[in-house]
Write a protein that holds these residues in place. Structure first.
Motif, PDB file in Angstrom:
ATOM      1  N   VAL A  17     151.544  21.219  83.034  1.00  0.00           N
ATOM      2  CA  VAL A  17     152.422  20.700  83.180  1.00  0.00           C
ATOM      3  C   VAL A  17     151.053  19.189  82.945  1.00  0.00           C
ATOM      4  CG1 VAL A  17     153.106  19.116  85.572  1.00  0.00           C
ATOM      5  CG2 VAL A  17     153.009  21.923  85.721  1.00  0.00           C
ATOM      6  N   ALA A  18     152.421  18.041  82.397  1.00  0.00           N
ATOM      7  CA  ALA A  18     152.049  16.602  82.126  1.00  0.00           C
ATOM      8  C   ALA A  18     152.288  15.788  83.625  1.00  0.00           C
ATOM      9  CB  ALA A  18     151.974  16.972  80.614  1.00  0.00           C
ATOM     10  N   GLU A  19     152.206  15.020  83.757  1.00  0.00           N
ATOM     11  CA  GLU A  19     152.286  14.141  84.894  1.00  0.00           C
ATOM     12  C   GLU A  19     152.527  12.462  84.665  1.00  0.00           C
ATOM     13  OE1 GLU A  19     151.439  15.635  88.933  1.00  0.00           O
ATOM     14  OE2 GLU A  19     153.751  16.458  88.827  1.00  0.00           O
ATOM     15  N   LEU A  20     153.355  11.795  84.301  1.00  0.00           N
ATOM     16  CA  LEU A  20     153.023  10.476  84.015  1.00  0.00           C
ATOM     17  C   LEU A  20     153.988   9.663  85.711  1.00  0.00           C
ATOM     18  CD1 LEU A  20     153.922  10.172  80.372  1.00  0.00           C
ATOM     19  CD2 LEU A  20     151.199  10.360  81.607  1.00  0.00           C
ATOM     20  N   TRP A  59     165.809  17.883  82.682  1.00  0.00           N
ATOM     21  CA  TRP A  59     167.182  18.187  84.016  1.00  0.00           C
ATOM     22  C   TRP A  59     168.263  18.388  84.210  1.00  0.00           C
ATOM     23  CZ3 TRP A  59     170.006  14.471  86.271  1.00  0.00           C
ATOM     24  CH2 TRP A  59     170.455  13.453  85.838  1.00  0.00           C
ATOM     25  N   GLY A  60     169.358  17.376  83.065  1.00  0.00           N
ATOM     26  CA  GLY A  60     170.744  17.467  83.836  1.00  0.00           C
ATOM     27  C   GLY A  60     171.183  18.442  83.033  1.00  0.00           C
ATOM     28  N   CYS A  82     166.547  14.658  92.554  1.00  0.00           N
ATOM     29  CA  CYS A  82     165.486  14.177  91.595  1.00  0.00           C
ATOM     30  C   CYS A  82     164.930  13.712  90.588  1.00  0.00           C
ATOM     31  CB  CYS A  82     164.679  13.918  92.752  1.00  0.00           C
ATOM     32  SG  CYS A  82     164.639  14.468  93.985  1.00  0.00           S
ATOM     33  N   ARG A  83     165.872  14.009  89.603  1.00  0.00           N
ATOM     34  CA  ARG A  83     164.959  14.253  87.454  1.00  0.00           C
ATOM     35  C   ARG A  83     164.142  15.187  87.694  1.00  0.00           C
ATOM     36  NH1 ARG A  83     167.731   8.967  84.726  1.00  0.00           N
ATOM     37  NH2 ARG A  83     167.167   8.141  86.566  1.00  0.00           N
ATOM     38  N   ARG A  84     163.964  16.136  88.518  1.00  0.00           N
ATOM     39  CA  ARG A  84     162.014  16.551  88.714  1.00  0.00           C
ATOM     40  C   ARG A  84     162.779  18.354  88.547  1.00  0.00           C
ATOM     41  NH1 ARG A  84     158.962  15.015  92.976  1.00  0.00           N
ATOM     42  NH2 ARG A  84     158.805  17.448  93.971  1.00  0.00           N
TER      43      ARG A  84
END
Length: 104
Positions: A17-20, A59-60, A82-84
């Motif tokens: 996982v990469a989170e920004l 996500w969509g 939430c687009r997550r």
């Protein structure tokens, strides 16, 4: 960020996982651009171990795979609101297993 992405993929193979994050809404565009720039490197590192993903996308997407269990990643309604996760690469098992992802 590790300099050797292959090491990252092997060490964290169960969940890479990469989170920004943006500190302010005005930074959202820069965060999305950086994520799009970094994504191919992470994906390539994991593909070197697992091969080509069964599915990859945003996500969509209408065919975004739904999790086999709620703890894997958020379901359809959360994701659409939430687009997550924003972007996902998914590898299906080589054989049919109980709990395989479905579409939303």
């Amino acid at each position: 960020m590790p300099t050797d992405l292959r090491t990252l993929a092997v060490d964290v193979l169960d969940q890479a996982v990469a989170e920004l994050f943006a500190g302010d809404p005005s930074e959202n565009g820069a965060v999305l651009a950086r994520a799009a720039e970094d994504w191919p490197g992470y994906r390539k590192a994991v593909e070197s171990v697992l091969g080509t993903p069964t599915w990859t996308g945003l996500w969509g997407a209408a065919d975004f795979p739904e999790p086999p269990h709620p703890s894997y990643w958020p379901g359809c309604s959360f994701r659409l609101e939430c687009r997550r996760p924003y972007r996902l690469a998914h590898w299906s098992p080589a054989v049919t297993v109980r709990g395989a992802p479905t579409s939303c």
